[in-house]
Motif scaffolding. Structure first.
Motif, PDB file in Angstrom:
ATOM      1  N   LEU A 194       0.824  -1.204   0.000  1.00  0.00           N
ATOM      2  CA  LEU A 194       0.000   0.000   0.000  1.00  0.00           C
ATOM      3  C   LEU A 194       0.865   1.264   0.000  1.00  0.00           C
ATOM      4  CD1 LEU A 194      -3.023   0.820   0.097  1.00  0.00           C
ATOM      5  CD2 LEU A 194      -2.790   0.967   2.582  1.00  0.00           C
ATOM      6  N   LYS A 195       2.061   1.156   0.570  1.00  0.00           N
ATOM      7  CA  LYS A 195       2.985   2.297   0.620  1.00  0.00           C
ATOM      8  C   LYS A 195       3.545   2.651  -0.762  1.00  0.00           C
ATOM      9  CE  LYS A 195       4.561   0.850   5.225  1.00  0.00           C
ATOM     10  NZ  LYS A 195       5.742   0.363   6.004  1.00  0.00           N
ATOM     11  N   GLU A 196       3.412   1.726  -1.714  1.00  0.00           N
ATOM     12  CA  GLU A 196       4.031   1.932  -3.032  1.00  0.00           C
ATOM     13  C   GLU A 196       3.130   2.679  -4.011  1.00  0.00           C
ATOM     14  OE1 GLU A 196       5.518  -1.708  -4.637  1.00  0.00           O
ATOM     15  OE2 GLU A 196       6.560  -2.294  -2.798  1.00  0.00           O
ATOM     16  N   VAL A 197       1.835   2.811  -3.702  1.00  0.00           N
ATOM     17  CA  VAL A 197       0.922   3.478  -4.634  1.00  0.00           C
ATOM     18  C   VAL A 197       0.695   4.919  -4.196  1.00  0.00           C
ATOM     19  CG1 VAL A 197      -0.172   1.327  -5.323  1.00  0.00           C
ATOM     20  CG2 VAL A 197      -1.101   2.593  -3.384  1.00  0.00           C
ATOM     21  N   ASP A 198       0.187   5.746  -5.116  1.00  0.00           N
ATOM     22  CA  ASP A 198       0.040   7.162  -4.815  1.00  0.00           C
ATOM     23  C   ASP A 198      -1.156   7.427  -3.898  1.00  0.00           C
ATOM     24  OD1 ASP A 198      -2.289   7.216  -6.402  1.00  0.00           O
ATOM     25  OD2 ASP A 198      -1.147   7.694  -8.194  1.00  0.00           O
ATOM     26  N   GLU A 199      -1.244   8.659  -3.437  1.00  0.00           N
ATOM     27  CA  GLU A 199      -2.248   9.022  -2.444  1.00  0.00           C
ATOM     28  C   GLU A 199      -3.675   8.860  -2.958  1.00  0.00           C
ATOM     29  OE1 GLU A 199      -3.500   9.874   1.252  1.00  0.00           O
ATOM     30  OE2 GLU A 199      -1.418   9.629   0.630  1.00  0.00           O
ATOM     31  N   SER A 200      -3.899   9.171  -4.219  1.00  0.00           N
ATOM     32  CA  SER A 200      -5.246   9.035  -4.771  1.00  0.00           C
ATOM     33  C   SER A 200      -5.686   7.575  -4.794  1.00  0.00           C
ATOM     34  CB  SER A 200      -5.303   9.625  -6.188  1.00  0.00           C
ATOM     35  OG  SER A 200      -4.432   8.920  -7.067  1.00  0.00           O
ATOM     36  N   ARG A 201      -4.762   6.672  -5.069  1.00  0.00           N
ATOM     37  CA  ARG A 201      -5.071   5.238  -5.057  1.00  0.00           C
ATOM     38  C   ARG A 201      -5.365   4.773  -3.622  1.00  0.00           C
ATOM     39  NH1 ARG A 201      -6.678   1.451  -8.640  1.00  0.00           N
ATOM     40  NH2 ARG A 201      -5.389   2.589 -10.147  1.00  0.00           N
ATOM     41  N   ILE A 202      -4.578   5.260  -2.679  1.00  0.00           N
ATOM     42  CA  ILE A 202      -4.798   4.890  -1.272  1.00  0.00           C
ATOM     43  C   ILE A 202      -6.178   5.344  -0.802  1.00  0.00           C
ATOM     44  CG2 ILE A 202      -4.037   5.313   1.098  1.00  0.00           C
ATOM     45  CD1 ILE A 202      -1.171   5.483   0.016  1.00  0.00           C
ATOM     46  N   LYS A 203      -6.567   6.571  -1.171  1.00  0.00           N
ATOM     47  CA  LYS A 203      -7.882   7.080  -0.786  1.00  0.00           C
ATOM     48  C   LYS A 203      -8.991   6.241  -1.404  1.00  0.00           C
ATOM     49  CE  LYS A 203      -6.518  11.906  -0.078  1.00  0.00           C
ATOM     50  NZ  LYS A 203      -6.674  13.313  -0.565  1.00  0.00           N
ATOM     51  N   LYS A 204      -8.798   5.850  -2.659  1.00  0.00           N
ATOM     52  CA  LYS A 204      -9.792   5.015  -3.337  1.00  0.00           C
ATOM     53  C   LYS A 204      -9.931   3.670  -2.643  1.00  0.00           C
ATOM     54  CE  LYS A 204     -10.884   2.859  -7.778  1.00  0.00           C
ATOM     55  NZ  LYS A 204     -10.483   2.708  -9.204  1.00  0.00           N
ATOM     56  N   ILE A 205      -8.795   3.072  -2.305  1.00  0.00           N
ATOM     57  CA  ILE A 205      -8.806   1.763  -1.635  1.00  0.00           C
ATOM     58  C   ILE A 205      -9.520   1.849  -0.288  1.00  0.00           C
ATOM     59  CG2 ILE A 205      -7.323   0.027  -0.533  1.00  0.00           C
ATOM     60  CD1 ILE A 205      -5.274   0.611  -2.787  1.00  0.00           C
ATOM     61  N   LYS A 206      -9.254   2.904   0.459  1.00  0.00           N
ATOM     62  CA  LYS A 206      -9.852   3.044   1.783  1.00  0.00           C
ATOM     63  C   LYS A 206     -11.362   3.284   1.709  1.00  0.00           C
ATOM     64  CE  LYS A 206      -5.721   4.531   4.268  1.00  0.00           C
ATOM     65  NZ  LYS A 206      -5.058   5.614   5.061  1.00  0.00           N
ATOM     66  N   ARG A 207     -11.845   3.821   0.587  1.00  0.00           N
ATOM     67  CA  ARG A 207     -13.285   4.043   0.431  1.00  0.00           C
ATOM     68  C   ARG A 207     -14.041   2.742   0.140  1.00  0.00           C
ATOM     69  NH1 ARG A 207     -11.714   8.676  -2.672  1.00  0.00           N
ATOM     70  NH2 ARG A 207     -12.101   7.491  -4.574  1.00  0.00           N
ATOM     71  N   LEU A 208     -13.325   1.741  -0.366  1.00  0.00           N
ATOM     72  CA  LEU A 208     -13.964   0.484  -0.737  1.00  0.00           C
ATOM     73  C   LEU A 208     -14.246  -0.361   0.506  1.00  0.00           C
ATOM     74  CD1 LEU A 208     -11.727  -0.338  -3.832  1.00  0.00           C
ATOM     75  CD2 LEU A 208     -14.095   0.466  -3.875  1.00  0.00           C
ATOM     76  N   LYS A 209     -15.457  -0.904   0.576  1.00  0.00           N
ATOM     77  CA  LYS A 209     -15.851  -1.682   1.751  1.00  0.00           C
ATOM     78  C   LYS A 209     -15.558  -3.168   1.584  1.00  0.00           C
ATOM     79  CE  LYS A 209     -19.499   1.565   3.083  1.00  0.00           C
ATOM     80  NZ  LYS A 209     -20.950   1.739   3.354  1.00  0.00           N
ATOM     81  N   ASN A 210     -15.640  -3.652   0.341  1.00  0.00           N
ATOM     82  CA  ASN A 210     -15.409  -5.069   0.082  1.00  0.00           C
ATOM     83  C   ASN A 210     -13.911  -5.366   0.047  1.00  0.00           C
ATOM     84  OD1 ASN A 210     -14.873  -7.342  -2.092  1.00  0.00           O
ATOM     85  ND2 ASN A 210     -16.899  -7.724  -1.254  1.00  0.00           N
ATOM     86  N   THR A 211     -13.480  -6.383   0.793  1.00  0.00           N
ATOM     87  CA  THR A 211     -12.056  -6.712   0.884  1.00  0.00           C
ATOM     88  C   THR A 211     -11.457  -7.027  -0.468  1.00  0.00           C
ATOM     89  OG1 THR A 211     -12.290  -7.562   3.142  1.00  0.00           O
ATOM     90  CG2 THR A 211     -10.359  -8.275   1.902  1.00  0.00           C
ATOM     91  N   ASP A 212     -12.128  -7.868  -1.263  1.00  0.00           N
ATOM     92  CA  ASP A 212     -11.582  -8.231  -2.566  1.00  0.00           C
ATOM     93  C   ASP A 212     -11.488  -7.026  -3.493  1.00  0.00           C
ATOM     94  OD1 ASP A 212     -11.288 -10.773  -1.718  1.00  0.00           O
ATOM     95  OD2 ASP A 212     -12.677 -11.700  -3.120  1.00  0.00           O
ATOM     96  N   ASP A 213     -12.441  -6.099  -3.406  1.00  0.00           N
ATOM     97  CA  ASP A 213     -12.367  -4.876  -4.214  1.00  0.00           C
ATOM     98  C   ASP A 213     -11.130  -4.063  -3.835  1.00  0.00           C
ATOM     99  OD1 ASP A 213     -14.689  -5.473  -5.580  1.00  0.00           O
ATOM    100  OD2 ASP A 213     -15.971  -4.227  -4.296  1.00  0.00           O
ATOM    101  N   ARG A 214     -10.821  -4.029  -2.559  1.00  0.00           N
ATOM    102  CA  ARG A 214      -9.638  -3.296  -2.095  1.00  0.00           C
ATOM    103  C   ARG A 214      -8.352  -3.959  -2.609  1.00  0.00           C
ATOM    104  NH1 ARG A 214      -9.960  -2.372   4.215  1.00  0.00           N
ATOM    105  NH2 ARG A 214      -8.430  -0.740   3.734  1.00  0.00           N
ATOM    106  N   LEU A 215      -8.333  -5.287  -2.591  1.00  0.00           N
ATOM    107  CA  LEU A 215      -7.160  -6.012  -3.076  1.00  0.00           C
ATOM    108  C   LEU A 215      -6.977  -5.801  -4.577  1.00  0.00           C
ATOM    109  CD1 LEU A 215      -7.458  -9.414  -1.157  1.00  0.00           C
ATOM    110  CD2 LEU A 215      -6.245  -7.346  -0.480  1.00  0.00           C
ATOM    111  N   ARG A 216      -8.079  -5.840  -5.312  1.00  0.00           N
ATOM    112  CA  ARG A 216      -7.984  -5.645  -6.766  1.00  0.00           C
ATOM    113  C   ARG A 216      -7.564  -4.217  -7.099  1.00  0.00           C
ATOM    114  NH1 ARG A 216     -12.300  -9.681  -6.880  1.00  0.00           N
ATOM    115  NH2 ARG A 216     -13.844  -8.091  -6.327  1.00  0.00           N
ATOM    116  N   SER A 217      -8.056  -3.252  -6.338  1.00  0.00           N
ATOM    117  CA  SER A 217      -7.666  -1.865  -6.582  1.00  0.00           C
ATOM    118  C   SER A 217      -6.179  -1.657  -6.317  1.00  0.00           C
ATOM    119  CB  SER A 217      -8.488  -0.922  -5.698  1.00  0.00           C
ATOM    120  OG  SER A 217      -8.178   0.427  -5.976  1.00  0.00           O
TER     121      SER A 217
END
Length: 212
Positions: free
Chosen positions: A21-44
């Motif tokens: 998670l530390k390797e992606v940019d801030e916008s990607r991190i924010k998107k991942i944190k908004r996702l509720k489904n675990t698999d959606d977060r992993l795919r993002s």
């Protein structure tokens, strides 16, 4: 064209997930944190890691952007690309020409879904044999080709899936009335179907798994 794929299974390890998670940019991190489904977060996160790999590999310094229809691009970069994910896989296709890609995990076929979205000849192809596994694969073949075409055009699902036809009668799939486009299709892990819609000039093709 180059096709890269990433299996998100490794990200199910919490330590690996947090480290990557530390390797992606801030916008990607924010998107991942908004996702509720675990698999959606992993795919993002997997998509973000593939984007990073491609940027480094092709020496791209521009940020990832989205056009008004949601198609990703690098501003001022020469390469074209497209991303898709399903189940455990994220797939990214990169080309010098416009390109679209779609991956789907095979699942139970519902005839009414096919009849609503596909044309009669496409439904005949799906139901030609009684084997349920064959039907699942053939449904995914048609679906991914249509999705890849729409993503190639950059219009998402704004155009009905039954407004254009896929011809599966030849050695390779074709889009009727779109002879300038080339369809490449293959399976991954026996359960996933991938379709790529590319320019006919895009003759070379290679696929590579990205491992972290």
């Amino acid at each position: 064209m180059d096709v890269y794929f990433f299996n998100i299974t490794v990200l199910r390890n919490r330590d690996v997930f947090n480290e990557k998670l530390k390797e992606v940019d801030e916008s990607r991190i924010k998107k991942i944190k908004r996702l509720k489904n675990t698999d959606d977060r992993l795919r993002s996160l997997g998509a973000g890691l593939l984007v990073n790999f491609v940027k480094k590999h092709y020496n791209v310094h521009e940020k990832l952007k989205m056009d008004k229809f949601g198609k990703p691009y690098f501003e001022n970069a020469k390469i074209h690309f497209n991303i898709s994910h399903s189940g455990n896989f994220v797939v990214m296709a990169v080309s010098n020409y416009n390109i679209g890609v779609d991956v789907q995990r095979m699942k139970l076929v519902r005839n009414r879904v096919a009849e609503k979205n596909f044309l009669p000849k496409e439904c005949e192809y799906i139901n030609e044999l009684e084997d349920d596994q064959v039907k699942q694969q053939r449904f995914c073949e048609i679906w991914t080709i249509k999705e890849a075409y729409l993503k190639h055009q950059g219009i998402g699902l704004r155009k009905p899936l039954n407004s254009f036809e896929v011809d599966m009668t030849g050695k390779t799939p074709m889009l009727v009335d779109h002879k300038d486009l080339r369809i490449i299709q293959f399976k991954m892990d026996t359960r996933y179907v991938v379709a790529i819609c590319a320019d006919q000039k895009d003759e070379k093709f290679q696929i590579e798994e990205i491992v972290v």
